[in-house]
Scaffold this motif. Sequence first.
Motif, PDB file in Angstrom:
ATOM      1  N   LEU A   1       0.640  -1.279   0.016  1.00 19.92           N
ATOM      2  CA  LEU A   1       0.050  -0.007  -0.101  1.00 19.92           C
ATOM      3  C   LEU A   1       0.972   1.197   0.041  1.00 19.92           C
ATOM      4  CD1 LEU A   1      -2.623  -1.182   2.589  1.00 19.92           C
ATOM      5  CD2 LEU A   1      -2.832  -1.291   0.238  1.00 19.92           C
ATOM      6  N   VAL A   2       0.584   2.362  -0.763  1.00 16.80           N
ATOM      7  CA  VAL A   2       1.177   3.434  -0.869  1.00 16.80           C
ATOM      8  C   VAL A   2       0.570   4.570  -0.021  1.00 16.80           C
ATOM      9  CG1 VAL A   2       2.264   5.311  -2.252  1.00 16.80           C
ATOM     10  CG2 VAL A   2       2.338   3.009  -3.330  1.00 16.80           C
ATOM     11  N   PHE A   3       1.272   5.134   0.708  1.00 13.62           N
ATOM     12  CA  PHE A   3       0.881   6.039   2.029  1.00 13.62           C
ATOM     13  C   PHE A   3       1.333   7.440   1.678  1.00 13.62           C
ATOM     14  CE2 PHE A   3       0.730   2.089   4.975  1.00 13.62           C
ATOM     15  CZ  PHE A   3      -0.634   2.069   4.555  1.00 13.62           C
ATOM     16  N   SER A   4       2.536   7.594   0.922  1.00 15.29           N
ATOM     17  CA  SER A   4       3.053   9.166   0.957  1.00 15.29           C
ATOM     18  C   SER A   4       4.006   9.050  -0.226  1.00 15.29           C
ATOM     19  CB  SER A   4       3.639   9.514   2.193  1.00 15.29           C
ATOM     20  OG  SER A   4       4.606   8.566   2.591  1.00 15.29           O
ATOM     21  N   LEU A   5       4.111  10.399  -0.821  1.00 15.40           N
ATOM     22  CA  LEU A   5       4.908  10.486  -1.989  1.00 15.40           C
ATOM     23  C   LEU A   5       5.806  11.840  -1.839  1.00 15.40           C
ATOM     24  CD1 LEU A   5       2.059  10.191  -4.825  1.00 15.40           C
ATOM     25  CD2 LEU A   5       3.982   8.273  -4.127  1.00 15.40           C
ATOM     26  N   GLY A   6       6.938  11.938  -2.222  1.00 20.62           N
ATOM     27  CA  GLY A   6       7.590  13.134  -2.452  1.00 20.62           C
ATOM     28  C   GLY A   6       8.630  13.048  -3.381  1.00 20.62           C
ATOM     29  N   PHE A   7       9.045  14.186  -4.226  1.00 20.24           N
ATOM     30  CA  PHE A   7      10.179  14.038  -5.010  1.00 20.24           C
ATOM     31  C   PHE A   7      11.329  14.998  -4.485  1.00 20.24           C
ATOM     32  CE2 PHE A   7       6.651  13.730  -8.217  1.00 20.24           C
ATOM     33  CZ  PHE A   7       7.420  12.673  -8.939  1.00 20.24           C
ATOM     34  N   GLU A   8      12.671  14.537  -4.878  1.00 18.26           N
ATOM     35  CA  GLU A   8      13.956  15.194  -4.704  1.00 18.26           C
ATOM     36  C   GLU A   8      13.844  16.222  -5.855  1.00 18.26           C
ATOM     37  OE1 GLU A   8      17.494  13.195  -3.738  1.00 18.26           O
ATOM     38  OE2 GLU A   8      16.238  11.161  -3.768  1.00 18.26           O
TER      39      GLU A   8
ATOM     40  N   ASP B   1       3.820   5.816   7.813  1.00 16.59           N
ATOM     41  CA  ASP B   1       2.429   6.186   8.152  1.00 16.59           C
ATOM     42  C   ASP B   1       2.040   6.918   6.832  1.00 16.59           C
ATOM     43  OD1 ASP B   1       2.331   5.219  10.552  1.00 16.59           O
ATOM     44  OD2 ASP B   1       3.231   7.016  11.681  1.00 16.59           O
ATOM     45  N   GLU B   2       0.541   7.308   6.744  1.00 21.68           N
ATOM     46  CA  GLU B   2       0.234   7.970   5.570  1.00 21.68           C
ATOM     47  C   GLU B   2       0.427   9.330   5.967  1.00 21.68           C
ATOM     48  OE1 GLU B   2      -4.545   8.835   4.127  1.00 21.68           O
ATOM     49  OE2 GLU B   2      -4.060   6.998   5.170  1.00 21.68           O
ATOM     50  N   GLY B   3       0.925   9.960   4.819  1.00 16.59           N
ATOM     51  CA  GLY B   3       1.155  11.456   4.486  1.00 16.59           C
ATOM     52  C   GLY B   3       2.169  11.804   5.421  1.00 16.59           C
TER      53      GLY B   3
END
Length: 170
Positions: A88-95, A134-136
């Motif tokens: 399950l995917v809970f969070s994303l972020g780009f460098e 954790d989510e987000g």
Amino acid sequence: KDIRNVVVDAEGRVFVAHDRGICIWASGRWTHLQGVLEALPANIAFNGRGEVVVSYLNRPVLSRFRLMEGAYRKVDDLTPIPHRPQILVFSLGFEANGRLWIGTSQGVARLELGRPETLRLFEMGDGLVSSDCDEGSLFVDKDRIWIGTSQGLASFRTDLQEDSVPLRAP
């Protein structure tokens, strides 16, 4: 509507992920982001190069959209961690360099979009206090990534993380 995420792109457009899709507030009106899967969109991340990635609450899939002629258009759907179909995917972020970090139920992954061979999954053996993110709760800073997990906070210096070596087929 159950709001899951609110983010703003570099042009000031407001993106709202909710239980029926993603709406965009721009130029004084709401529009819908076309091409979002019917799978409870949850997280939205921008790469600073005119692309946005959407994750879903109940599917291990990411949707990628690109800004073209003033509107975001769908590029593709991808399964970022194909060898873990129940993730399950809970969070994303780009460098800043465009690498995507993905907080999941089984660790945090790093990936260069369009280059699946660059996938690297970090787990407890790599320094996470728990593989259950954790989510987000993922934040990408200038040279560090912060990950909230069910057992506490972890961080990695992004400049010290080795690039993935492509795996050869057996």
